[in-house]
Design an enzyme around this catalytic site. Sequence first.
Site, short mmCIF file in Angstrom:
data_model
loop_
_atom_site.label_atom_id
_atom_site.label_comp_id
_atom_site.label_asym_id
_atom_site.label_seq_id
_atom_site.Cartn_x
_atom_site.Cartn_y
_atom_site.Cartn_z
N GLY A 1 0.77 -1.23 0.00
CA GLY A 1 0.00 0.00 0.00
C GLY A 1 0.80 1.28 0.00
O GLY A 1 0.34 2.31 -0.50
N GLU A 2 2.01 1.27 0.56
CA GLU A 2 2.78 2.49 0.68
C GLU A 2 3.61 2.76 -0.58
O GLU A 2 4.09 1.84 -1.23
CB GLU A 2 3.71 2.41 1.90
CG GLU A 2 2.97 2.29 3.22
CD GLU A 2 3.92 2.25 4.40
OE1 GLU A 2 5.14 2.48 4.18
OE2 GLU A 2 3.48 1.98 5.52
N ALA A 3 3.76 4.05 -0.88
CA ALA A 3 4.47 4.45 -2.10
C ALA A 3 5.91 3.94 -2.12
O ALA A 3 6.39 3.47 -3.16
CB ALA A 3 4.44 5.97 -2.24
N ILE B 1 5.89 0.22 -2.92
CA ILE B 1 5.62 0.00 -4.34
C ILE B 1 6.85 0.32 -5.18
O ILE B 1 7.19 -0.40 -6.12
CB ILE B 1 4.43 0.87 -4.79
CG1 ILE B 1 3.15 0.45 -4.06
CG2 ILE B 1 4.23 0.79 -6.30
CD1 ILE B 1 1.96 1.33 -4.35
#
Length: 300
Positions: free
Chosen positions: A87-89, A92
Site C-alpha cells: 500500500g505504501e508508495a 511500491i
Amino acid sequence: LGDILSLPCWPFKAPGDDEPEVWAQQLVWVFRCLNHLVPYPAMGEFFGQPKDESKYAFSRFVDTFNMGALDLDEALRCFLQAFRLPGEAQQIDRVLEIFGDVYYRKHIEHCQTSGQEGTGYLKSGAAAYTLAFSVIMLNVDQHNPKLKKRMVLKDFISNNRDINEGENIPPEVLTRIFNNIRKREILTPSSGSLSEGLSMARWEDFMHLVRIGYRDNSLVAVRSNRRAHVQGFLERMGESMRTALESALAFDEGARSDALQGLEQLWDLTLRHKCPEADSVAEGLFFFGTEVFHEMQQSG
C-alpha cells in the site's frame, strides 16, 4: 512469516544459516505453488520491506515468471495475478524497481535467444521500472470511476518522453500498451483462490510452472509402468483425496456423485498421460478445488 503462512513445521532455513539462496527458493516455491494459502496483501507487505532478505526473495519470485517475450503491460498483468502490490508508495517503488530489473534482463535474453538481438525496446532496468510505474498510473487513470478526465494516447506518450536512457520508447510499443490497458483493466485478486475466477494470464502462468516442472518440487518421477505410476500418485495424493472426500460427504451427502466424478476425472488425467506434467496439473487442480470447497463451506 509463520503467522502469515500457517504451514506447520515447514523446513525453511533462515538467511542467517548462510544459505540465503536455499531459503529464498523454498519461500518463493510456497508463494508460487501454495499461494491459495498465503494472503496476497501480506505477501506484498513482506516483499515491500527495505530488508535485504525481502529484496532477495522478491528478485527470485519475479524470476519465476515467463515474461521476456511479453510487452511490459502484459508482464505486469501476469505478475499481479500472483500477489498484491503493497500500500505504501516507498514499498511500491522498491517492488517495481526489482520488477523492472528482472523484466529488462528477461526481455533482452528473449531477444538474444530468439535471434532478434538488438531489437529490444528498452535500454535499461531503470527504463523498465519507470515504464512499469507509468503503466500502473495509466491503469488507475483509465479505470477509476471517480475520475472524470482521463489520459489520451498523446498524454501517455508525452509522460514517457526520454525515459529510455534519454531516448524515447518506440511509439508503436506505447500505443500498444495504452490500448491494451484502456480495453482491459489490470486486476489483482485478493488471494490465490480460484473462487475469485481464473484469468487467462493466471492460467498461462500456471501452465508455465507445470511445463518447467516447477510445481513438482522434485516430487514427481516418470514411472516405467502403470502400476508403479498409480502407486506413486497415490503415495502423494491418496491421503489428501480421502480427507477431502470425507469432508465433502460430511458436509453434504448429496455431493457423493459430484465428488467421486471429480476425483475420477483427475485420476483419468494422470493415468491417461502418465507424465510429470499431467500429475502436476491434476494435483494443482485438486488442491485448488478443495480450497474452493472449503471457502463455500465456510461461507455457507
